[in-house]
Write an enzyme that holds these catalytic residues in place. Sequence first.
Site, PDB file in Angstrom:
ATOM      1  N   HIS A  12       3.331  -6.696   2.516  1.00  0.00           N
ATOM      2  CA  HIS A  12       4.017  -5.557   1.892  1.00  0.00           C
ATOM      3  C   HIS A  12       3.016  -4.938   0.924  1.00  0.00           C
ATOM      4  CE1 HIS A  12       7.045  -2.958   0.306  1.00  0.00           C
ATOM      5  NE2 HIS A  12       6.983  -3.494  -0.906  1.00  0.00           N
ATOM      6  N   ASP A  14       2.426  -2.320  -1.831  1.00  0.00           N
ATOM      7  CA  ASP A  14       2.672  -1.321  -2.864  1.00  0.00           C
ATOM      8  C   ASP A  14       1.322  -0.708  -3.239  1.00  0.00           C
ATOM      9  OD1 ASP A  14       5.501  -1.849  -3.250  1.00  0.00           O
ATOM     10  OD2 ASP A  14       4.872  -3.749  -4.131  1.00  0.00           O
ATOM     11  N   ASP A 124      11.956  -2.737   1.178  1.00  0.00           N
ATOM     12  CA  ASP A 124      12.143  -2.887  -0.265  1.00  0.00           C
ATOM     13  C   ASP A 124      12.769  -1.662  -0.927  1.00  0.00           C
ATOM     14  OD1 ASP A 124      12.025  -4.517  -2.489  1.00  0.00           O
ATOM     15  OD2 ASP A 124      10.028  -3.868  -3.080  1.00  0.00           O
ATOM     16  N   HIS A 335       8.720   3.695  -3.159  1.00  0.00           N
ATOM     17  CA  HIS A 335       9.909   3.312  -3.927  1.00  0.00           C
ATOM     18  C   HIS A 335       9.608   2.975  -5.383  1.00  0.00           C
ATOM     19  CE1 HIS A 335       8.185  -0.208  -1.945  1.00  0.00           C
ATOM     20  NE2 HIS A 335       8.722  -0.966  -2.867  1.00  0.00           N
TER      21      HIS A 335
END
Length: 867
Positions: A12, A14, A124, A335
């Site tokens: 994941h 970010d 997420d 997000h």
Amino acid sequence: MADRIHVVPHFHWDREWYFTAEESKILLVRDMEEVLAVLETKREYPCFVLDGQTSVLEDYFSVKPENYERVRKLVQQGRLIIGPWYTQTDEMVVGGESMIRNLLYGMMDCEKLGPRMDIGYLPDSFGQTARLPQILNGFGIKRCIFWRGTSERMGMDKTEFYWEGPDKSKVLVQLLPLGYAIGKYLPIERDELKTRLDKYLPVLDKGAAGDDILLPNGHDQMPVQTNIFQVMEQIEKLYPGRRVSIGRYEDIFERTEELDSLDTLKGEFLDGKYMRVHRSISSSRADLQSANTRIENKITNLLEPLMSIAYSLGVPYEHGLMEQLWKDLLKNHAHDSIGCCCSDKVHRAIGDRFFLTEERADQMMDFYMRQIADSMDSTISVDKLTAFNLLPYERTVVITGEVITRIHNFELEDEAGRKIPFEICRKETIDPGLIDRQIVHYGNYEPFVNYEIVFQDTIPAMGYRTYFLKESQGEGRSVSEGTLTDVLENRYYKIQVSQNGTLCITEKESGNTYSEVLLLEDGSDDGDGYDYSPLEEDYVVTSRAAGADVKIRCLNHKTNAEIRYIMPVPKDLESRKNKSCDAELEVFWNITLKKDSRVIEITAEVHNQAKDHRLRVLIPNGMGTRHSVCDNQLGVIKRPVTDSAMEVWEKENWSERPDSIYPFLSYVYPEGDRGIAVLTNSVREYEMTGKEYDTTAITLFRCVGVLGKENLYRRPGRPSGIKMETPDSQMQGVQRFEFALTTWIPCAPQQAKEYITPVITYNKMPYHAMKLNPTEIRAPYQYSLLKIEEKGLILSALKKAEKADELILRCYNPFDCGLKLRADSNRLVWNERRLDEKDNGKNEDCRCILIEPGQIRTLAGRSENEP
């Protein structure tokens, strides 16, 4: 017990969070090198998922372009799994067109490399919009994976189900009930591995609709786990009867699709029972989130339609500039980034991207208006003012424009010689070097004058009208001072300003009166970057006792009120506990009521000197309600004013309290036959409050000093994110917001669209600092590209197709009855498309189509002369 465990390797990613995108990129280079090496050297290692977002590869190629072919080969082999998104988007506070462009640019990135992952992968996102099935289906995607927002309150407790959109679109969902990271850094040591899985497997088994469960093997910025096969062998030894395989998410979907009886759910998913959805995150760093609202509206409502008009006249449509513009904005839609639950240095980077994105959008708007104005015949007058209406129906509106000229006294005329009455609201002298440095270079120092003028006229549908500055005799006009008055009034409203600065609005047609409108409410915020959370014993103050300084000026075309006052508030949490108002908020309201307008336009400026508090503006509606109505992504949603789980959330040990704090995009109003709708071009968070839920509370801003905090009053337990100080999130200084009010509830969607799509103007004069060679394009003085008679349909997009010589027109129906779309144009013929701009295969006559309630329809307009 499920007998098959599907292990899916992934990370994941970010791009930024408490760390910057630059730090992330450095780690990405290392992690990607390892992933590529494993896939190239270990044939038994089948695949790796790049988090469903192509921006990961864009960042990687920016520093490792030499590895492009290595990546492309692995993608084409189906081993490196990419897309479908450009960034891991938020689903609640960004506009529907932003989500569509996120998929569109992700799709285009994938097409250069190989097949995309045909799964709406959002592991997420802080809640799931009810419109996601429609958006995914519009890109041919029938499967979806997400984590947050569901509970058995939706009607079932399984991890596999169908999710249906308002138009009957449908996706098969594979829920991640424990998140995307339960398989992170799986230990090979027997007891440690068993301790981990003994916590997870019962939950996964209970939720499984069939014999398969999912074990995602990855985490945030996690390197590839090279010993995963040894771990899988250990799992099979620990749990006899279970088979463990490594592969793609598609593997479990293929088996799930064979099941006969899966439940179907509808609506949005915003339950915080098992996982946090951070319902109040839509007011974190309101300055940044307001910038996003403004820029989204500017791009989709102004720039793209303007470019479409110019394109129809022969001006090139610069896709490269638009892609760069959109991608910079979409980087801020990840997000964490748009949630503004980041460190201060990351928020500064987000703010910089917003600044550059808005600057590019503004300059592109100016450039395309200039291209059109430059292409007009200058026989009548060189000095022109062109007004652009970027909605698909004719509008009679009050227009504010800027005219820069050396003409000392001028009249405004249209092509037919009709004189247009106008008033001068402001004027200032401008140094000629700011207009054209070349004339100064040759010794011409005569100054220019910048006039702000206001007038009323009718502008063609999706088009423009041009006015000419004609020199007239006599002294130059002075600024119109107007007349001082006690009320703001037009044909629809009479508005009085109370002593404390609130408004008393009387609707003339119905006689309904609304008092104490714009009352400010200030309470504590003991929360963090993710969530608002008050002190358990809060001390709330209002502006009811304020003494306002009010000045109301009435012009022919509009009336304006300036309202100023000081509102005492506690300076911090300690002062609030002591009920001591030892700080001040300096408040300035600017209220504009235009001639013949049902919209009351408002700007608010608040000089904030306090910390750890939340400021809301209250809009009383004069009646109670059970539901609120607002827009979501390309549609409308009705929500209860209170969540029934408020009575049981502590007993049931919810992850967060289910306050009825919600996001909206452009409008919100109470369900019922009267009331006030709030329209916004800035903040996007509301709650229905009051004893009878008779008041709409709009969050202007909230101030906190930490990214993550534990044991909040409305969110017990661990901190969200990281415990890190974020002093910039205390929002010190001047905060500015734009919103509006209307009592015309039945047409709130249309009123909101008109509010965020103002008529804009361009001033053509003989001088310009940046020279352009003449073109062969000839533009008329007045023009209309297309017209849609049904104003109830909301125009979502008008742009050029990415890969075809045609215009893309998208509308949606927010009402409960079917509406007919007839896109009248003597230049274009229409065919239907999907959201991804591909042919939908229906081949139906699109001269007039019915758009059912909740539907989104996309048409492609092609010139009749085109093949």
